[in-house]
Design a protein around this motif. Structure first.
Motif, PDB file in Angstrom:
ATOM      1  N   LYS A   2      33.713  61.995  27.356  1.00  0.00           N
ATOM      2  CA  LYS A   2      34.271  62.095  28.699  1.00  0.00           C
ATOM      3  C   LYS A   2      34.414  60.690  29.276  1.00  0.00           C
ATOM      4  O   LYS A   2      33.466  59.921  29.310  1.00  0.00           O
ATOM      5  N   GLU A  59      28.990  64.849  27.181  1.00  0.00           N
ATOM      6  CA  GLU A  59      29.621  65.160  28.464  1.00  0.00           C
ATOM      7  C   GLU A  59      28.615  65.612  29.521  1.00  0.00           C
ATOM      8  O   GLU A  59      28.861  65.458  30.708  1.00  0.00           O
ATOM      9  N   ALA A  62      27.670  62.761  31.789  1.00  0.00           N
ATOM     10  CA  ALA A  62      28.755  62.058  32.475  1.00  0.00           C
ATOM     11  C   ALA A  62      28.446  61.835  33.950  1.00  0.00           C
ATOM     12  O   ALA A  62      28.705  60.759  34.494  1.00  0.00           O
TER      13      ALA A  62
END
Length: 107
Positions: A2, A59, A62
């Motif tokens: 991401k 992710e 993130a």
């Protein structure tokens, strides 16, 4: 994977990468070497598509990565960039929509 940080300055993106790595967040820089392409190789002017993009591998981390980077960089972004009001991500000046959440560029 991401994206969490975009910048025209590869040094600044590298610094952001060091911040995340020191916090144990696995990351990498996409387009790390493409910034030098464009005018010299293809005859085109530089575009935001060639900008270095810092991506986190996991992710789920993130948001944590974004918070760490905001602590270090505050709300300041590179000249010509704009900060998304919805998700606080930095976007190249030529983008009309946020690359992260698709929110419209503020007037």
């Amino acid at each position: 994977m991401k994206p969490v940080f975009v910048g025209t300055d590869s040094t600044r993106v590298g610094f952001a990468k060091n911040i995340l790595e020191s916090a144990g967040i696995a990351c990498f820089v996409q387009n790390e070497n493409t910034r030098t392409l464009g005018m010299s190789v293809l005859g085109f002017s530089q575009t935001p598509l060639n900008d270095p993009v810092l991506c986190v591998v996991d992710e789920e981390r993130a948001e944590e990565a974004g918070n760490l980077l905001r602590e270090h960089f505050g709300t300041a972004v590179d000249a010509g960039e704009w900060l998304c009001a919805a998700c606080k991500e930095s976007n190249p000046a030529s983008f009309d929509l946020c690359w992260n959440c698709q929110a419209a560029k503020p007037e």
